[in-house]
Scaffold this active site. Sequence first.
Site, PDB file in Angstrom:
ATOM      1  N   TYR A  78      -2.189  -1.372  10.580  1.00  0.00           N
ATOM      2  CA  TYR A  78      -3.018  -1.406   9.004  1.00  0.00           C
ATOM      3  C   TYR A  78      -0.850  -0.848   8.693  1.00  0.00           C
ATOM      4  O   TYR A  78      -0.905  -1.389   7.685  1.00  0.00           O
ATOM      5  CB  TYR A  78      -3.418  -0.725   8.966  1.00  0.00           C
ATOM      6  CG  TYR A  78      -4.098  -1.017   6.661  1.00  0.00           C
ATOM      7  CD1 TYR A  78      -4.497  -1.772   6.297  1.00  0.00           C
ATOM      8  CD2 TYR A  78      -3.588   0.248   6.070  1.00  0.00           C
ATOM      9  CE1 TYR A  78      -4.384  -1.937   4.902  1.00  0.00           C
ATOM     10  CE2 TYR A  78      -3.395  -0.181   4.761  1.00  0.00           C
ATOM     11  CZ  TYR A  78      -4.087  -0.882   4.187  1.00  0.00           C
ATOM     12  OH  TYR A  78      -3.925  -1.493   2.559  1.00  0.00           O
ATOM     13  N   SER A 137       0.892  -0.650   0.071  1.00  0.00           N
ATOM     14  CA  SER A 137       0.180  -0.157  -0.005  1.00  0.00           C
ATOM     15  C   SER A 137       1.129   1.727   0.067  1.00  0.00           C
ATOM     16  O   SER A 137       2.080   1.196   0.194  1.00  0.00           O
ATOM     17  CB  SER A 137      -0.760   0.169   1.426  1.00  0.00           C
ATOM     18  OG  SER A 137      -1.664   1.142   1.835  1.00  0.00           O
TER      19      SER A 137
END
Length: 281
Positions: free
Chosen positions: A162, A149
């Site tokens: 995350y 990401s």
Amino acid sequence: MHRKVFASKVFDRKVVLITGGCAGIGRAIAMRAAQGGARLVILDLQQESLDSLVQHLEDHHNVEALGLCCDVADAQAVEHAVAHAVERFGGIDVLVNNAGITHRSNFADTQLEVFQRVMAVNYFGAVHCTKAALPSLIARGGQIIVLSSLSGFAPLLYRSAYNASKHALHGLFETLRAELKGSGVNVMLVCPGFTATDLRKNALVGDGSVAPQPPLAIGKVASAQDVAEAIYQGALKRKRLLVLSNVNWRARLLARFFPRLFERVLLPRLSGLKPQRSGLH
């Protein structure tokens, strides 16, 4: 958008295993790989969704597909699923570690169980799948594709678990790439920017419950199909790192070389915070 099936036969009859393959980027990768003639193994949590996807792939793309209900956080379940795939197709050529979950909560208000669950899926899920598939990947000179990401190199507020899971993926797979040098196995880390998927709809909050979150974006939001196409083309070229979107290069540059500027200017916008207007109270 209609996509031309490229003439390349690189993935024709190759076995591609995709985790979290029933929705979002995972599903789009499955469709693109099917266009390339790959045989597919899809891991996800809902058997009904898997059966529907497998039927679609067989009916519309005329490819062999196997859908297996499997929680990637369960190491034993992953071992059984990979063994089943190898028994069915003879091996695995490409592993796509795509399964993931997210959360939105302040670190101080986030229960330990949320950190454990996010790491169990995002990080250990990739560990479990890669450990199980690695002998076959080495034997076939295959490829490991890891969905990271933007937050793999630039943080987002209220996503500490995350962010940590994505940093962990980089540490793991950059090390694994070095260890696999000379084996014929390629490792490609993929860092998409903001993408139109359902990930935010199943986001955890601090107490571990699910609470859909509003979309957060800066710049253009990519479609899952566009991201899948970029991943497919990157895999054809056996790239090591694929950074996507019109925001990631700025975030990456500022976060690394101008961290204070990044925290002041870009981080709030990336995290979905509205800018404060000076002089208003």
